[in-house]
Design an enzyme around this catalytic site. Structure first.
Site, PDB file in Angstrom:
ATOM      1  N   GLU A   1       0.817  -1.321  -0.013  1.00  0.00           N
ATOM      2  CA  GLU A   1       0.077   0.070   0.052  1.00  0.00           C
ATOM      3  C   GLU A   1       1.063   1.448   0.011  1.00  0.00           C
ATOM      4  OE1 GLU A   1      -2.240  -3.170   2.381  1.00  0.00           O
ATOM      5  OE2 GLU A   1      -0.304  -2.604   2.176  1.00  0.00           O
TER       6      GLU A   1
ATOM      7  N   CYS B   1      -2.935  -2.931   7.152  1.00  0.00           N
ATOM      8  CA  CYS B   1      -2.506  -2.900   8.593  1.00  0.00           C
ATOM      9  C   CYS B   1      -2.690  -1.337   8.872  1.00  0.00           C
ATOM     10  CB  CYS B   1      -0.928  -3.359   8.754  1.00  0.00           C
ATOM     11  SG  CYS B   1       0.101  -2.039   8.117  1.00  0.00           S
TER      12      CYS B   1
ATOM     13  N   CYS C   1      -0.425   1.111   7.298  1.00  0.00           N
ATOM     14  CA  CYS C   1      -0.860   1.454   5.959  1.00  0.00           C
ATOM     15  C   CYS C   1      -2.072   2.345   5.726  1.00  0.00           C
ATOM     16  CB  CYS C   1      -0.822   0.211   5.092  1.00  0.00           C
ATOM     17  SG  CYS C   1       0.652  -0.617   4.579  1.00  0.00           S
TER      18      CYS C   1
END
Length: 122
Positions: free
Chosen positions: A20, A44, A47
């Site tokens: 990402e 996560c 990100c």
């Protein structure tokens, strides 16, 4: 056979960036405000922060296998609080098992090969 110690593997995990972040940093437009990002795994918390700050409006993900882990609970909460639309695409052939950003369309007659974000389908 080459043997790699757990210490090296654990250090490596801290040295790489997630797909990402890589996609947002290597975008093919001036910005990604109001774009959709396509990922294999739900992002996560780290990100999620980058996604929110970059102005991405939707995250389309194929798998949320880590949904019970703290960083993913936090990620979902952050993204929802920021108004980012979350869309699950189960079993789509466009996604691979590992977290890779893919675009299911083309811009300027060239296909997106991964690690890219875009504004709208052509």
């Amino acid at each position: 056979m080459l043997r790699i110690s757990n210490a090296v593997i654990n250090a490596y995990l801290w040295l790489v960036c997630h797909a990402e972040l890589n996609a947002i940093l290597n975008k093919n437009t001036a910005d990604v405000k109001d774009c959709t990002i396509y990922v294999a795994l739900f992002p996560c918390n780290e990100c999620a922060k980058v996604i929110i700050q970059s102005g991405i409006s939707e995250v389309v993900y194929a798998c949320d296998k880590n949904s019970d882990k703290q960083e993913y609970v936090a990620s979902r909460r952050l993204l929802e609080m920021a108004g980012v639309k979350l869309t699950s695409v189960q079993s789509s052939p466009l996604f691979t098992h590992y977290s890779t950003v893919l675009m299911p369309y083309k811009i300027d007659d060239r296909p997106f090969l991964g690690n890219e974000v875009g504004r709208e389908a052509v």
